[in-house]
Design an enzyme around this catalytic site. Structure first.
Site, short mmCIF file in Angstrom:
data_model
loop_
_atom_site.label_atom_id
_atom_site.label_comp_id
_atom_site.label_asym_id
_atom_site.label_seq_id
_atom_site.Cartn_x
_atom_site.Cartn_y
_atom_site.Cartn_z
N GLY A 275 -36.84 14.78 8.52
CA GLY A 275 -38.08 15.41 9.45
C GLY A 275 -39.13 15.04 8.93
N SER A 276 -40.26 15.98 9.56
CA SER A 276 -41.68 15.62 9.43
C SER A 276 -42.17 15.74 7.96
CB SER A 276 -42.39 16.80 10.09
OG SER A 276 -42.18 16.63 11.32
#
Length: 564
Positions: A275-276
């Site tokens: 993810g981020s």
């Protein structure tokens, strides 16, 4: 009369001679039998070889970085039998199963019915059981001393330690690593070694921190009703893993639970889209390339289209963003534009340099190959820029973040205690020092700025920097909208980093107070904050109540967005 007595003496001499011959034959038979028993009983080469093998299967103690014992050997006793020397096998079975009721009578009868010189009856019996078997007095049944591996701290560090089997052979984790370093070769060669002959293996783990990390993760897992959770702490200056926990875990003293599918070590065996948190790598790549600087701007006014796909932001700002703003607003659009600015080949080369495209090899035998797109085009570069489309072991990502903040030096993580000089001898300079300062700055900004996603982990006094990451899990080949994998990476302290913390949660749920959200900012981040607050003082990082005077001098000179 003289003749008469002469006949009696002659006859007597013959009789005495006959008796002497008989007794000589008898004693010869008994002596031969005793010699046979001496050769074929406890002193047979087979029994001696087995005894030697068992006694030599000693293992060195495993201790933490402070000398606390994590694994050690204790002496135990096992029962063996020599079937060809047991006269009444049915009686032996009946007697043995009476004092050792958990024995399988049919299996024991089959063992004793063979012509073998050695079979195990029962391994690792108690002193009481040994006394009861001894009182039976069954010829051909004896005892052998053995070494049993014990783990005095139970589940603590289970996934790092691994475990040894009943033969004291390492099956997983550091136990298997120890064997691979030559211990089994010594045992196989018949060397009679004991634990006292072996130097303890000193790990990089800190048992105090290990307990605290597990406790906080366990509470977080229960609070957010997660399927699983895991965490690790890395010393950014030595590459040492200070603590590693993956829940659910198991007790290496009874490792049967380790076979369950959900007991895997998610930090270095599982592979996940991070993810981020991967955006930190993308920003570092952009800044290090020279094509972008801390004051560069990127257009996030509308979605970024590529063919029939449109990349948007979770919290759209719909405006032009500076590089720090791209990071604290976690803009998919901004990071995708950065990656496109570097290009597919440059992006792949950077991630390979950062150790994200190949299997990470540490002392632990268990590790996973990252899942890399077979055909990597521009769309892949755009999505991988914000953490989707490339699955890596969390330990790989943690190692890369360590390099982002420690001055740009990538070190292979280790579970064995080492110093800075040893760590840097084989390290790679993968980023410019000025890029590393910029990354420390944006990580800190993400925690200190109210708009940043790491604010829930900004524990006062520790100058925390960090980045959240939320990825939708892939279920049956499709992204699930209601099953998340959340991550949080924190650096402590952000001005002069010493440790990087990683927390991951598998399928956390929205609970009261999270307003229906199950993203990382609501679960992984606050859990990491609790961990930092609890363990940082144990690691020699006391709270500072006055912020550092000039934590990011280069960023101040460049008048970076958000600088004060």
């Amino acid at each position: 009369m003289r003749e008469l007595f002469r006949l009696r003496v002659d006859k007597s001499t013959a009789r005495v001679g006959l008796v002497a011959v008989c007794f000589t034959g008898l004693f010869a038979t008994i002596g031969g039998r005793l010699a046979y028993l001496a050769v074929t009983s406890d002193n047979t080469s087979e029994v001696r070889r087995t005894a030697s093998s068992e006694i030599s299967a000693a293992r060195p103690d495993i201790v933490d970085r402070n000398g606390q014992v994590l694994a050690t050997d204790v002496k135990t006793v096992s029962v063996f039998a020599e079937p060809r020397n047991i006269i009444d096998k049915d009686e032996a079975v009946e007697l043995l199963t009476a004092v050792l009721p958990d024995l399988d009578a049919r299996d024991l009868r089959e063992k004793l019915g063979t012509k073998k010189g050695f079979v195990w009856v029962k391994r690792e019996i108690t002193p009481k059981q040994q006394a009861e078997v001894h009182r039976l007095g069954i010829p051909g049944v004896g005892f052998l001393p053995e070494n049993k591996r014990v783990y005095p701290n139970g589940t603590a560090a289970a996934h790092v330690l691994g475990f040894a089997n009943i033969d004291n052979v390492g099956i997983a984790g550091m136990e298997k690593y120890i064997d691979s370093m030559g211990l089994q070769d010594l045992n196989g060669a018949g060397f009679n070694i004991s634990a006292s002959d072996l130097k303890p293996i000193q790990l990089s783990l800190d048992l105090r921190v290990q307990h605290a990390l597990r406790d906080e993760l366990e509470k977080g897992m229960a609070k957010f009703k997660a399927k699983a959770t895991a965490g690790a702490i890395l010393d950014v200056n030595t590459g040492e893993i200070i603590a590693l926990v993956s829940l659910p875990d198991f007790d290496p003293n009874n490792p049967v639970d380790a076979l369950e599918n959900d007991r895997i070590n998610r930090i270095n065996v599982g592979v996940f889209e991070m993810g981020s948190t991967f955006k930190a790598l993308t920003v570092a790549m952009a800044l290090d390339s020279g094509k972008f600087n801390i004051n560069s701007t990127l257009d996030a006014r509308s979605g970024l289209r590529y063919g029939r796909f449109t990349i948007g932001d979770y919290h759209p700002t719909r405006r032009v963003l500076t590089v720090p703003e791209v990071f604290i607003h976690s803009s998919n659009i901004g990071t995708a534009r950065m990656a496109l600015g570097i290009g597919v080949d440059g992006h792949k080369a950077f991630l390979r340099k950062m150790g994200q495209l190949t299997r990470l090899k540490t002392e632990l035998p268990e590790n996973a190959e990252p899942i890399v797109p077979p055909r990597w085009g521009e769309l892949n570069t755009m999505t991988i820029a914000f953490g989707h489309g490339l699955a890596v072991a969390p330990l790989q990502a943690l190692s890369a973040v360590g390099a982002l903040v420690n001055g740009g030096i990538l070190m292979t993580p280790t579970f064995v205690k080492r110093d800075v000089e040893t760590a840097r001898a084989n390290a790679l300079q993968v980023l410019k020092p000025e890029t590393s300062e910029a990354m420390r700055y944006v990580l800190r900004l993400n925690a200190s700025n109210p708009a940043g996603s790491a604010s829930s982990a900004a524990i006062a006094g520790f100058f925390v920097g960090g980045k959240t990451g939320t990825a939708e899990k892939v279920i049956n080949g499709r992204y699930s909208k209601n099953k998340n994998f959340t991550t949080f990476t924190a650096v402590v302290p952000a001005d002069k980093p010493r440790y990087v913390f990683l927390t991951i949660m598998d399928e956390p749920q929205a609970i009261e107070g999270t307003y229906g959200f199950s993203t990382a900012g609501w679960n992984a981040a606050p859990i990491t904050g609790n961990i930092v607050e609890r363990v940082a003082p144990l690691l020699g990082v006391p709270p500072r109540f006055e912020p550092p005077a000039q934590p990011f001098p280069l960023m101040a000179r460049m008048n970076a967005w958000g600088i004060r």
